[in-house]
Design an enzyme around this catalytic site. Structure first.
Site, PDB file in Angstrom:
ATOM      1  N   SER A 559       0.762  -1.128  -0.190  1.00 29.89           N
ATOM      2  CA  SER A 559      -0.028  -0.025   0.088  1.00 29.89           C
ATOM      3  C   SER A 559       0.934   1.258  -0.035  1.00 29.89           C
ATOM      4  O   SER A 559       1.998   1.559   0.581  1.00 29.89           O
ATOM      5  CB  SER A 559      -0.924  -0.035   1.250  1.00 29.89           C
ATOM      6  OG  SER A 559      -1.518  -1.081   1.399  1.00 29.89           O
ATOM      7  N   CYS A 560       0.332   2.262  -0.713  1.00 28.06           N
ATOM      8  CA  CYS A 560       0.641   3.447  -0.342  1.00 28.06           C
ATOM      9  C   CYS A 560      -0.426   4.500  -0.171  1.00 28.06           C
ATOM     10  O   CYS A 560      -1.715   3.775   0.231  1.00 28.06           O
ATOM     11  CB  CYS A 560       1.704   4.178  -1.628  1.00 28.06           C
ATOM     12  SG  CYS A 560       1.092   4.215  -3.178  1.00 28.06           S
ATOM     13  N   LYS A 561      -0.608   5.812  -0.602  1.00 34.23           N
ATOM     14  CA  LYS A 561      -1.554   6.561  -0.371  1.00 34.23           C
ATOM     15  C   LYS A 561      -2.747   5.971  -1.311  1.00 34.23           C
ATOM     16  O   LYS A 561      -4.266   6.106  -1.033  1.00 34.23           O
ATOM     17  CB  LYS A 561      -1.401   8.172  -0.528  1.00 34.23           C
ATOM     18  CG  LYS A 561      -2.655   9.069  -0.594  1.00 34.23           C
ATOM     19  CD  LYS A 561      -1.967  10.404  -0.720  1.00 34.23           C
ATOM     20  CE  LYS A 561      -3.381  11.285  -0.351  1.00 34.23           C
ATOM     21  NZ  LYS A 561      -2.803  12.777  -0.555  1.00 34.23           N
TER      22      LYS A 561
END
Length: 642
Positions: A559-561
């Site tokens: 995940s990231c933003k």
């Protein structure tokens, strides 16, 4: 085609949406709605309490109604939605989508060697679990710190909710018997003896439950609240349970009193009355069964009617105890506002959806390889899911990271039960943050299951998070010294990884399970070293953890933003590392393979699917800050929308 030290390998990439992206948040919303509506209606029935409780009741009803509106808004939208099974990153702040994960995608790397042996590497990519519509000023973690707590998980609250659910379950079963009796009377069926014998078990379950210490304590507490105004005290316009009368010992409520005679509820008149009522009801029931006359049906109905006041009394008493407990939580952890609970619900819904997705993909992969080892690991150790996060520890991303971490920790309170329903079918039960997922596996996988899983043995969940900020905001965080959260999360992840590793090692060793324990053992030490050293932009730590988790048959989430740009760099880098490590990709071809996946693979398509642009949203400055392993090829970046 990529060149290896031995021959060429054929590499393919796939990515797809998952049916759970919409279906599971909707199921979770319906689970919460049923509980909210039940709580609100029960609190509204508290008309016989001392008037001093009215402000507390009004406050808690308002709290639940506010949360209910958020759930209803999302349910109305998702119930009629017939578009793509996907929430775009550009929809992050749209209120209707808040319970659905952002950009949830299953990423698969397929490798086929010269002997046509295929290996698949699956990674679920998704935006960090966050309540984007509520903003990033206050995280769940900061709320915990402010309340002096270290977990969102409330044993007391969950025990009360579990008791309420158990009582309703037993009574619902009895109500089904009641309907059968009514139908039998209408059809003039006189042979109800067998049904009466079956009903005896349920009646016994009910009466025994109503004699438990929790229920009798709740009854006594409610009776005192109805009898006198001295039970509660007003504190800053909020009511709370009297700390001097009742204490929680970690397992149940006990009376706190200098008089030892009142230290146990067994001496209270409420218990004697309840036991008397129960004894009379059971005696009448047994006598009516032994008569075996045509009037047995009507006798049974009379007996069941005599139990209804006891059930009502027990349920209302437990609801009163719930009112007191929720009032404490609301005015401490929730800071007197429903926003924190709404944030929790939205993040947990996203996390639960991802948990189901990873498990479903893992099942499919195990079945395609006829891998019974994975199923036996589920039966003996549980299911391992490792989350990788690339958010920074600065500004709004720090809030997202903290919410993401808290949600992942809460998922460990859930479990999975396998059923013989069709593969892909699921249902949810349990409490708001302690959900049991009933997952259908289909007939073919069902036949492969160990006996324990066929007997509906719950599969425990182990969730682990490792995080590394890699962008320009992380550089700022490192310089101003606000990077401690990253180290805290990684140490927590390391401890949990070591615990699961020890269980896995013991199981594999004692059962002679095939696996590369030597390689796994060689990874644990450097993982510990890197995690404790807190190295800036330490991509190597993430790669080593990825390899270790896959060796233990765990699932991977990145995940990231928005799960587009940084996430795209991570999964492609780990894919090429796997090609090099497991398939002998020549060292001179490493960068070429990496560029090929980032330029012509599925990750640019994911960017386009989200924003309309097939380029990664990095500018020249950001590119220089990224670790060299995460820098995309020239011509593939410059997208404006995140």
């Amino acid at each position: 085609m990529f060149q290896t030290n031995h021959d060429k390998i054929h590499v393919s990439e796939q990515h797809w949406d998952h049916h759970a992206s919409i279906a599971l948040p909707l199921a979770y919303i319906e689970l919460l709605l049923s509980k909210k509506e039940n709580i609100i209606s029960s609190f509204e029935e508290f008309t016989s309490l001392d008037p001093m409780y009215d402000p507390m009741i009004a406050q808690m009803i308002n709290h639940h109604e506010t949360s209910l509106l958020s759930l209803l808004r999302a349910k109305r939208f998702l119930s009629v939605y017939d578009g793509a099974l996907f929430r775009k990153s550009t929809q992050k702040k749209e209120s209707e989508w808040q319970y659905c994960p952002v950009n949830l995608t299953v990423y698969a790397l397929g490798v086929c060697d010269i002997e046509e042996c295929e290996t698949n590497y699956f990674t679920v990519t998704v935006g960090a679990f966050a309540a984007h519509g509520l903003g990033y000023k206050q995280s769940l973690q900061s709320s915990l710190v402010a309340a002096g707590k270290n977990s969102l998980y409330s044993v007391r609250h969950d025990r009360i909710m579990h008791n309420i659910d158990s009582l309703c379950e037993i009574w619902d079963d009895i109500e089904k018997y009641k309907q059968i009796i009514i139908d039998s009377i209408a059809l003039e069926h006189s042979d109800l003896y067998d049904l009466a014998v079956s009903l005896t078990t349920k009646i016994s379950d009910l009466t025994e439950f109503c004699k438990t210490a929790d229920v009798l304590m709740a009854i006594q507490m409610k009776e005192q609240a109805e009898a006198t105004a001295s039970y509660a005290v007003l504190r800053n316009r909020h009511w709370s349970a009297p700390e001097t009368d009742y204490v929680w010992d970690g397992e149940k409520y006990r009376v706190k009193s200098a008089d030892s005679r009142s230290g146990s509820l067994s001496n209270q008149g409420g218990k004697q009355k309840a036991e008397t009522d129960i004894t009379i009801a059971i005696t009448n029931f047994i006598l009516s069964v032994e008569k075996k006359t045509n009037t047995i049906g009507r006798e049974l109905l009379k007996m069941l009617a005599s139990l209804e006041p006891l059930v009502t009394q027990s349920r209302q008493a437990l609801m009163f105890m719930l009112l007191l407990e929720e009032n404490k939580i609301f005015n401490s952890f929730f800071s007197g506002t429903p926003e924190i609970e709404i944030r929790m619900n939205q993040c947990f819904s996203q996390g639960l959806t991802v948990l189901y997705t990873t498990f479903h993909i893992a099942l499919l992969d195990a079945y395609s390889r006829r891998d019974t080892t994975f199923l036996h690991i589920l039966d003996n150790i549980g299911y391992l899911v490792q989350f990788q996060c690339l958010l920074s520890t600065h500004g709004g991303e720090l809030t997202m990271l903290e919410d993401h971490w808290i949600t992942i920790n809460n998922l460990a309170h859930c479990n999975i039960v396998l059923t013989s329903e069709e593969l892909g079918d699921f249902s949810l039960s349990g409490l708001a943050y302690k959900v049991t997922m009933f997952v259908g596996v289909g007939a073919e996988i069902w036949d492969m299951l160990p006996v324990g899983l066929k007997n509906r043995k719950p599969i425990p969940i182990s969730t682990i998070l490792f995080t590394k900020g890699v962008n320009e905001q992380q550089m700022l965080s490192e310089r101003v010294g606000t990077n401690t959260m990253e180290h805290t999360i990684n140490i927590d992840g390391l401890c949990k990884l070591e615990v699961y590793y020890m269980m896995y090692k013991e199981y594999v060793t004692h059962n002679n399970i095939p696996g590369d324990m030597q390689k796994l053992e060689s990874l644990i030490s450097p993982i510990c070293k890197h995690a404790r050293a807190h190295i800036y932009k330490d991509v190597k730590l993430l790669v080593m953890v990825d390899e270790a988790v896959r060796l233990m048959s765990g699932s991977r989430v990145t995940s990231c933003k928005s799960a587009k740009d940084r996430t795209g760099m991570s999964v492609t880098y780990e894919s090429v590392c796997a090609l090099s490590r497991e398939h002998s990709l020549v060292s001179s071809g490493f960068n070429n393979a990496l560029a090929a996946l980032r330029s012509h693979g599925v990750r640019p398509l994911n960017c386009k699917k989200n924003t309309g642009s097939g380029k990664y949203a990095f500018n020249g400055f950001q590119l220089k800050i990224l670790p060299k392993e995460y820098r995309p090829p020239i011509g593939t970046y410059g997208g404006k929308i995140t």
